[in-house]
Design an enzyme around this catalytic site. Sequence first.
Site, PDB file in Angstrom:
ATOM      1  N   ASP A   1      40.969  36.865  33.481  1.00 55.75           N
ATOM      2  CA  ASP A   1      40.393  35.542  33.227  1.00 55.75           C
ATOM      3  C   ASP A   1      39.652  34.965  34.420  1.00 55.75           C
ATOM      4  OD1 ASP A   1      42.776  35.136  34.674  1.00 55.75           O
ATOM      5  OD2 ASP A   1      43.071  33.151  33.813  1.00 55.75           O
TER       6      ASP A   1
ATOM      7  N   ASP B   1      40.609  34.159  37.532  1.00 55.17           N
ATOM      8  CA  ASP B   1      41.196  33.204  38.477  1.00 55.17           C
ATOM      9  C   ASP B   1      41.805  33.930  39.682  1.00 55.17           C
ATOM     10  OD1 ASP B   1      43.561  34.249  37.459  1.00 55.17           O
ATOM     11  OD2 ASP B   1      44.454  32.306  36.972  1.00 55.17           O
TER      12      ASP B   1
ATOM     13  N   SER C   1      46.002  36.087  31.707  1.00 56.27           N
ATOM     14  CA  SER C   1      45.548  36.373  33.057  1.00 56.27           C
ATOM     15  C   SER C   1      45.516  37.875  33.316  1.00 56.27           C
ATOM     16  CB  SER C   1      46.435  35.640  34.063  1.00 56.27           C
ATOM     17  OG  SER C   1      45.889  35.724  35.361  1.00 56.27           O
TER      18      SER C   1
ATOM     19  N   ASP D   1      40.656  39.725  37.835  1.00 55.95           N
ATOM     20  CA  ASP D   1      41.590  39.973  36.739  1.00 55.95           C
ATOM     21  C   ASP D   1      40.938  39.529  35.423  1.00 55.95           C
ATOM     22  OD1 ASP D   1      41.603  37.261  37.217  1.00 55.95           O
ATOM     23  OD2 ASP D   1      43.762  37.025  37.000  1.00 55.95           O
TER      24      ASP D   1
END
Length: 481
Positions: free
Chosen positions: A261, A263, A89, A259
């Site tokens: 990824d 999410d 992440s 960020d």
Amino acid sequence: MTLFGTAGIRGPVEEVTPALALSVGQAVGEPGKTVVIGRDGRETGPALAAAIEAGLESAGADVRRLGEVPTPALAFASRGRTGVMLTASHNPPTDNGIKLFADGVEYDRTAERAIEDQLDGAKHTTELASWDEWGQSSTLDILEQYRDSVVSYVLEQFDGTDTAQPASTGPLSGLSIAVDCGNGMGSVATPQVLDRLGAEVVAVNANVDGHFVARESKPTPETLSAFTAFLEEGTETQRGTERTRGEPASGFDLGLAHDGDADRLVVLDSDGEVIHEDTILAVVAAHYTDAADVDDPVVITTPNASARIDEQVRDAGGRVERVRLGALHEGIARERSHGSDDTEIVFAAEPWKHIHTAFGGWIDAVVSAAVVAALVADAGGTDALRAPVSERPYRKVSVDCPDDAKADTMATLETALPEAFSDAIVNTDYGVRLEFDDASWVLVRPSGTEPYVRLYAESDTVDELVETTRGVIESAVAEST
């Protein structure tokens, strides 16, 4: 054995190793199961993906490789089957992680503990499938289908149709948006979705790079300083010369940042100021609550989320329920099991991360980017969008507390804080949360990863509230050490 934190398994690659990935794959896999595997752009992703694929197949599962995708796209692909996302992440490039999904929803605590039990050295229960039951692998291209679904969802939300339209008539037509993808997986989804919805899009740092060379993966006011300057310096050349909505362009209407990824979403106004995450949460929650056609619309959030969310949802005719950090999916399941036929979970979110329940059961910042942009377009700008929200001063403070003293400290605070604030409504489900008649609030909870007790406070007199609360915490820590 404890492997899973609040967002799957995550840590330095010296800990999140191919050997661990192999073992997790063997624990998750079984004959007849189909598992989709995705990864972000980190350098260690391919090796971990190969290891977890080997584990899954040797346990009997068939694997569908998605390659580099945003975590929301992996979750989308996991509907009706199991999903594995290899990502850390917003952590630095030296880290990686493993996040598990079942039918579009993150594994809950029970499922995670079952994996931990299988991997525990003292009672290791993972077994290989028979040689003739090992699984097979193939590739699956999910990205285009995912982007199509996001576009259709937003069109249905804001235009009443899920049919693709010319960009010039889409809900974002005339809106100028800059997107900082941070060298992450948002690069392959968010700019494309916004463009199809009619926005004028400028994407920066939109090449996937596992070193995160442009900025740190975690978007914060500090790491977004260059993006802030870019927004401030928006020009006619960057945006085009004329806006469909009538007025000449003079800068970006909106900034969005992801960020690694995709999410997590940070929203910035046209001057490059980061809009508080709880304000964004509040306006999106109010939108879904107001649009709900049920008597009992419910928004799920976390204890550290602002009372401004409760105010906006209440004014729109709904109610707010809270669940521990990192467990929005558990809160959704809980309220659905307890609710009546007139209850609907219309939205679930913690700061920066949103679940759009009508779209899917996963955190999805690509959908959030499109929904927030549509709300900005409808409102006529970010200032108008946030105007109904009462934004009181907010503080977050870390108080030193050894890990082995946290339990005793929190036990003491469950009594000491209510005694210090006798006029407060007290909730001790997830730490100690105090709420006051003027919508001020305090949350005190132990950090799950560092030797601190966290203090969150929001109030027109926040400095005074923090000072008094910190004194009570420090006394409790001293008593417990």
